[in-house]
Write a protein that holds these residues in place. Structure first.
Motif, mmCIF file in Angstrom:
data_model
loop_
_atom_site.group_PDB
_atom_site.id
_atom_site.type_symbol
_atom_site.label_atom_id
_atom_site.label_comp_id
_atom_site.label_asym_id
_atom_site.label_seq_id
_atom_site.Cartn_x
_atom_site.Cartn_y
_atom_site.Cartn_z
ATOM 1 N N LYS A 29 0.817 -1.209 0.000
ATOM 2 C CA LYS A 29 0.000 0.000 0.000
ATOM 3 C C LYS A 29 0.852 1.260 0.000
ATOM 4 N N ARG B 265 1.635 3.821 -3.132
ATOM 5 C CA ARG B 265 1.322 5.247 -3.133
ATOM 6 C C ARG B 265 2.556 6.070 -3.468
ATOM 7 N N ARG C 47 -4.797 1.551 -8.690
ATOM 8 C CA ARG C 47 -3.991 1.577 -7.458
ATOM 9 C C ARG C 47 -3.412 0.219 -7.092
ATOM 10 N N ASN C 48 -2.918 -0.517 -8.094
ATOM 11 C CA ASN C 48 -2.281 -1.787 -7.718
ATOM 12 C C ASN C 48 -0.822 -1.853 -8.134
#
Lengths: 392, 630
Positions: free
Chosen positions: B340, B344, B399-400
């Motif tokens: 995560k 980001r 978002r992976n």
């Protein structure tokens, strides 16, 4: 019958046909290094079948020279795709708002395929070189040739009798329309080299005309496909008058205006005979006022070619001025004039002259396709965004 | 632990950027920066000397540094100053790169393990090199690799010789030290010599010795007018940018016609004198004076020339390349730990890299006053930019990490390609007449190149899918679905832009040549990209191919696009010439082979897929024997 319809309307067939198209385009591009663009186009895209052969210039040609890859040509593939598309629309598709984009794309595609076919069949391309300060009322093909008999006896105009060279088969005799003459083709060379026979006396088959007076001999050559080369089309023709043979002449497109005309006489009439690049005459003359060729400072890189012309039409209402330059052709009387090239130390401008009755069709079809793509992917994209909003 | 994991990579990225943007310090007393901004006309445009120095060095050496025999590292402009003003020193620098010196067939030239040679190393072999060059194939497209090397070396020597003579004649060190005196002598001689010439013509007495002295000068200068490479003398103000500048030889020769000598010629000789004697003060004063004069004569130009020098110094593309590598590494680590936070961080670093890439692109557009894609080099820069743009968007939605990693991979690879394409010289080359249309460059070329970006990004995601599916421990059904959706969406974009671009190209062709479609290699290449995308879409809509097949097809798109982009350039070059000996051929076939390898991996049966997604699929096919394997 149902199975046939199902086969021809299936998506699977679409995918297979598209995949073969991919191969056809690929090999049709590769072979341009063998045959030039123009000839490859005929072989691959304006044909029903074609076989790619392992090129001699490739490594291991010795071992692989036998390798051939046969595939359907452009006409067959295009035709099948057309059938597939139409069949799919007739049987499977239901017009709905969600599919409107697909319909537009497909309809545009059909139109594009048809317009390509029309262009292949109907478009005529030729070139018109014009010197600064002079006029010209015809353009010349740079691939097609014609055998002409010109009667210059009238003071106002000349009468030209034209025979396409495709009729010049050795051994056959054809009549020249509206004249008492007929022509028997003795030999025909799609490409040749003309030279002077050492000693000045010809060993050729000619008995009359330039070949005899200049002592010309013909050496046959292989047809060339290079983009910038031309084939010297050459023939020995025997001309027969009402009272029997008048002699054998050598005609060739290399024997042009630089040489004295070859004249055939029969009775009290005379004709100039010539084999030349096929001419297209127009009811107007193009006068070249000025040709400009601008280069970037200090380089040989051109940034502009342009030709200032006046078109003098027999109907003086249609006489007008124009500037023809790169990306800005002149469209006039169903013809389009492009700035194609130049010669003679920038004093001669060469125009590409195209007559293509279907030139507007691609514009319509691509408009439809572009619109269809925008609609279809727009719908997809909006759906995608909605779905994301739903999940977040 | 969470915050630092996110902030640490970001901090490193910012450090990279700051380090890249710091001005390079220079301990020289000479005002090198001002000198490097002096304008000259070459290749049809006004360049700062800095660009000339870089491009010349790239062509000769394929790099942007020169190592002196003393081991000092010189920037291109420092080398250029020595080349033009202290040639006797520059002749000892190893700047000629010869890839395979042993294979030149010149006995005694090759030094073991050395690929760089100084002019002085080559002096004994100049005749031999010229002789070899005369003997090779004259059509550059048909040359073998060996012949290419000879031609490159010969061309490099000519270029070196001509660039060296850009500012003044080259002679013995004594002559170079006294150029200003030489010109003054010449100018003083000009009028009496012309009178003597006049007298000779009219049969009167004349000073033969004086005339001979003058003729010796003028012979030398007319030789110089034929060799001097750069056009350093602008026409008197006011100046049209399309006016011809003169080289120094021509300007000197024109004195014979009673013209005044341009102050630029005198200034360059003063610069040389000052530089040779180490007089930094005089050098800097002269440079400042030249700058002022240029600013006054070309009020609208100076900004662009200075900007180009600054752009050269910043090298934004090499900076974004470093960041792309960093993004990729960050995502890879993220797949193992802290997905995560690192995901980001990767997204933000990608955004920074993209911003720098964008600035570089805009800077080039400003310098060139053209749309972004004008030649092969700029297309490479743009393909990468487009892929990263799409990658940023995709990453924002999914978002992976996959979008960020693959976009940075494509961005990096295309910038590497661009870097190598830049070796051939000025990347701001002028556009030939038919291409000289900002409208079509801005529409057709940009759109079709963006289509390439999309297809490449889809292909790269296909590769990611295959590798993660085969080996990824966390790659589950949801992740597979997500990447599958990305590939589909991006191919939709690719299909749209390729088709639109191809269509616009057809319209352009119709406007310029009178045919909508001519089956030329470049057109065919573009069409192949469209057809490949069409196959993908139809196969997906019809359910004819499933995950593996679709991914294999997406990867195949890479091959087709590379062919459309480069293959057709190898080919489109005349009869029976397939470009086998072109360096590009090697890389292109290597790339195609690597993609075929990924395709064969994609087609491996499910039992080899070790990810949770693959195992589930394998279970599924076992339970349903006879079902469609997709």
């Amino acid at each position: 019958m149902k199975l046939v319809v199902q086969f021809f309307s299936s998506l699977r067939l679409t995918v297979v046909l598209l995949s073969i198209s991919l191969a056809l385009i690929f090999f049709g591009t590769l072979d341009q290094a063998e045959y030039g663009i123009w000839h490859t186009q005929k072989l691959y895209f304006q044909s029903f079948f074609v076989a790619w052969a392992y090129p001699a210039a490739w490594p291991a040609h010795e071992q692989l020279h036998w390798l051939r890859i046969p595939m359907p040509g452009g006409y067959l593939l295009g035709g099948l795709l057309l059938v597939n598309l139409v069949a799919a629309h007739v049987t499977r598709f239901k017009l709905s708002a969600g599919k409107s984009g697909v319909f537009l794309i497909h309809f545009g595609l059909i139109l594009l395929l048809v317009s390509e076919l029309l262009t292949n069949l109907l478009a005529v391309e030729s070139q018109m070189p014009v010197d600064e300060g002079s006029r010209r009322n015809y353009s010349e093909s740079y691939r097609e040739n014609e055998l002409v008999f010109i009667d210059r006896s009238h003071t106002e105009f000349d009468t030209v009798h034209s025979i396409p060279v495709s009729y010049l088969n050795p051994g056959t005799t054809i009549d020249v329309p509206d004249t008492p003459l007929s022509v028997r083709t003795v030999e025909f060379y799609p490409n040749a080299e003309l030279g002077r026979f050492p000693g000045g006396e010809s060993r050729g088959m000619a008995t009359r005309g330039a070949a005899v007076s200049m002592g010309l001999v013909v050496t046959p050559k292989a047809v060339t496909y290079a983009e910038d080369a031309i084939n010297t089309v050459t023939a020995y023709i025997e001309i027969i008058g009402p009272d029997g043979p008048l002699g054998t002449w050598l005609v060739s497109n290399v024997l042009d205006e630089r040489f004295p005309a070859q004249v055939v006489e029969s009775g009290n009439r005379a004709w100039e005979v010539a084999l030349r690049f096929k001419r297209h005459y127009y009811p107007f003359e193009i006068e070249l006022i000025e040709f400009s060729h601008d280069r970037y400072p200090g380089t040989e890189i051109p940034f502009n070619f342009s030709s200032e012309v006046i078109i003098h039409h027999t109907d003086s209402n249609k006489t007008r001025k124009a500037l023809i330059y790169m990306n800005h052709p002149l469209r006039y009387e169903g013809l389009t004039f492009y700035q194609a090239s130049f010669a003679n130390d920038d004093r001669t401008s060469i125009f590409q002259v195209v007559r293509n009755p279907g030139w507007l069709l691609p514009y319509v079809s691509v408009l439809l396709m572009g619109l269809g793509m925008a609609v279809q992917f727009g719908i997809h994209f909006i759906r995608f965004l909605r779905k994301r909003q739903g999940t977040v | 632990m969470k915050k630092p994991t996110f902030l640490f990579p970001l901090a490193v990225a910012i450090l990279i950027v700051v380090h890249g943007l710091l001005p390079q310090t220079n301990d020289s007393e000479f005002d090198i920066k001002a000198f490097s901004e002096l304008p000259v006309q070459v290749g049809g445009r006004i360049n700062p000397l800095d660009s000339v120095a870089r491009n010349t060095l790239l062509i000769l050496s394929a790099r942007q540094r020169v190592i002196t025999p003393e081991g000092k590292s010189l920037s291109p402009i420092e080398w250029f100053m020595d080349l033009t003003m202290r040639p006797e020193v520059a002749d000892t620098y190893r700047v000629f790169k010869i890839e395979n010196p042993d294979e030149l067939g010149i006995a005694g030239l090759a030094q073991t393990g050395q690929r760089y040679y100084a002019f002085n190393d080559l002096v004994p072999y100049l005749e031999e090199i010229t002789r070899l060059f005369r003997g090779i194939e004259s059509d550059s497209r048909q040359r073998s690799a060996y012949e290419k090397q000879i031609a490159e070396l010969y061309g490099g020597l000519i270029r070196y010789h001509r660039v060296m003579r850009s500012f003044h004649p080259i002679g013995t060190p004594e002559r170079m030290d006294r150029l200003t005196d030489e010109y003054e002598n010449y100018l003083a001689l000009a009028e009496p010599a012309l009178q003597a010439l006049h007298r000779r013509h009219s049969g009167k007495d004349y000073d033969a010795a004086l005339l001979n002295r003058f003729m010796a000068f003028s012979d030398d200068y007319s030789e110089l007018s034929r060799t001097a490479y750069l056009r350093v003398v602008p026409p008197p103000a006011p100046v049209d940018p399309m006016d011809d500048w003169k080289n120094v030889g021509l300007e000197l020769v024109d004195v014979m016609q009673g013209n005044e000598l341009s102050s630029y010629v005198m200034d360059y000789s003063r610069l040389t004198t000052a530089y040779r004697s180490g007089d930094a003060e005089a050098f800097n004063a002269t440079v400042a004076e030249m700058r002022e004069r240029f600013r006054a004569d070309f009020p609208g130009r100076i900004g662009r020339v200075q900007f180009e020098r600054a752009f050269n110094g910043l090298q934004p593309f090499s900076l974004s390349m470093q960041l792309y590598v960093f993004v990729f590494l960050t995502v890879c680590v993220g797949w193992l730990r802290w997905p995560k936070e690192l995901g980001r961080a990767a997204f933000w670093i990608l955004a920074i890299a993209f911003a720098i890439h964008t600035l570089g692109l805009l800077a080039r557009m400003y310098i060139h006053a053209r749309p972004p894609v004008t030649n092969l080099y700029s297309s490479a820069v743009f393909v990468g930019w487009g892929a990263v743009l799409l990658g940023v968007v995709v990453e924002k939605f999914h978002r992976n990490g996959a979008g960020a990693a693959m976009a940075s991979l494509v961005g990096f690879s295309t910038l590497i390609v661009a870097h190598h394409l830049a070796m051939s010289g000025d990347t701001f080359e002028m556009m030939r007449a038919v291409l000289d249309s900002n409208f079509w460059l801005a529409t057709h070329v940009v759109v079709i190149t963006f289509g390439y970006s999309a297809v490449f990004l889809a292909g790269a995601l296909g590769i990611a899918f295959v590798l993660l599916g085969l080996f990824g421990k966390r790659f589950d059904k949801a992740a597979a679905k997500s990447i599958g959706g990305m590939v589909y969406g991006i191919i939709c974009f690719g299909a749209f832009f390729s088709l639109l671009g191809t269509i616009l190209g057809g319209i352009w062709a119709d406007q310029s040549w009178g045919r909508f479609w001519g089956w030329d290699p470049k057109e065919n290449g573009a069409l192949m990209v469209v057809v490949t995308a069409a196959i993908y879409l139809h196969a997906r809509w019809g359910g004819i191919l499933r995950e593996r097949g679709l991914m294999a097809l997406a990867i195949f798109g890479n091959i087709v696009t590379a062919w459309a982009w480069f293959g057709t350039n190898l080919l489109g070059i005349g009869l029976h010439s397939y470009g086998f000996t072109d360096g590009g051929f090697f890389w292109l076939s290597g790339f195609a082979l690597s993609q075929l390898l990924f395709i064969s991996l994609a087609l491996l049966p499910w039992r080899f897929w070790n990810s949770p997604f693959g195992r589930e699929k394998f279970g599924g096919t076992r339970r349903k024997p006879g079902g469609v394997i997709g």
